[in-house]
Design a protein around this motif. Sequence first.
Motif, short mmCIF file in Angstrom:
data_model
loop_
_atom_site.label_atom_id
_atom_site.label_comp_id
_atom_site.label_asym_id
_atom_site.label_seq_id
_atom_site.Cartn_x
_atom_site.Cartn_y
_atom_site.Cartn_z
N GLU A 32 0.83 -1.20 0.00
CA GLU A 32 0.00 0.00 0.00
C GLU A 32 0.87 1.25 0.00
OE1 GLU A 32 -3.96 1.72 2.29
OE2 GLU A 32 -2.74 0.16 3.24
N GLU A 34 3.77 1.57 -1.33
CA GLU A 34 4.30 1.77 -2.68
C GLU A 34 3.22 2.27 -3.64
OE1 GLU A 34 7.71 0.06 -5.46
OE2 GLU A 34 6.56 -1.48 -4.40
N ARG A 35 2.00 1.79 -3.45
CA ARG A 35 0.91 2.27 -4.31
C ARG A 35 0.72 3.77 -4.13
NH1 ARG A 35 -4.29 3.20 -3.35
NH2 ARG A 35 -4.28 2.14 -1.34
N TYR A 36 0.82 4.23 -2.88
CA TYR A 36 0.72 5.66 -2.62
C TYR A 36 1.85 6.42 -3.33
CZ TYR A 36 -2.72 4.89 1.13
OH TYR A 36 -3.83 4.56 1.86
N VAL A 38 3.44 5.58 -6.00
CA VAL A 38 3.18 5.60 -7.44
C VAL A 38 2.18 6.71 -7.76
CG1 VAL A 38 2.12 4.33 -9.35
CG2 VAL A 38 3.72 3.18 -7.82
N ASP A 39 1.12 6.82 -6.96
CA ASP A 39 0.12 7.87 -7.18
C ASP A 39 0.75 9.26 -7.03
OD1 ASP A 39 -1.87 6.04 -7.63
OD2 ASP A 39 -2.64 6.09 -5.59
#
Length: 297
Positions: A32, A34-36, A38-39
């Motif tokens: 999660e 890393e997803r942040y 990326v965003d």
Amino acid sequence: MSFASSVPLTLACARAGILAGWQGGPATSLAEFERYLVDLGRIEDAPAIVNLPARSAADDWGVPRLAMLERHRAPLVLSSVGDPSRMVERVHGWGGRVIQDVTTMRHAEKAIDAGVDGLMLTCAGAGGHSGFLTPFAFVPAVRRIWDGLLIVGGGIADAHGIAAALALGGDLACMGTRFIATPESGVTGAHRDMIARVGMDRIVVSAAMNGVPANWIRDSIEDAGLDPATLPATRTTMPEGVRPWRDIFSAGHSVGLIDDIVPVEDVAESLIATLASLLPEAQWRQRLCELDEQWMR
């Protein structure tokens, strides 16, 4: 205030021309986190500041997250709570910059010695783990020993506060509570509503929630079944199901200046328009350009 931080809030601030900070704490997993990142990496208008404690350069929780920041070449890291030396070494290694959150002169001196690129002075009146020094003395005192980027926070919610921070010697102003009272923030509706409803007299300092003195809204303490007048000076057990930050709300003294819940875009437009009537834009833009040149050397 980690529950207030959210990717939607960060993105909205960036689109409005505001340098936005994101607290990585709410992420429940590395995936999660890393997803942040990326965003956040998709932001073109302005870089985001990712907030990690200084200890993240050495502890089991922080090391893998710092490695992710390195992979994504995060341009700005806000460090706090501890010696930032190792954080500075790591972040400078990939070309990033470190801004250290400080609340005392000793903190500022140690951060400067560690080689940070900027200081954020958290002064009296800030939400969360506030400082207790008045900016009228703290900011000029730090300016005597530091010519680099200086961010001033604590009780600022409007353009007059920004102008005051710059007049004292700051380069940028930091706002937290004002942006909690926006639809984009990550807090509950009850938290937003309470910020818009209460005055600064409803803010109390207590270390009972998590062991560190912080500013809390008295009404939310009472709603949780606790008596603010009898809270112990050290961390105490919360009532069942009650979680500080999520259920007991933090805010700064600037609640007294916030009367409504409006989108980030509207907040930004109001700040920009009023600031333009208070300060010549060329004056503060020139200073920021000079700092940018220093960073590029």
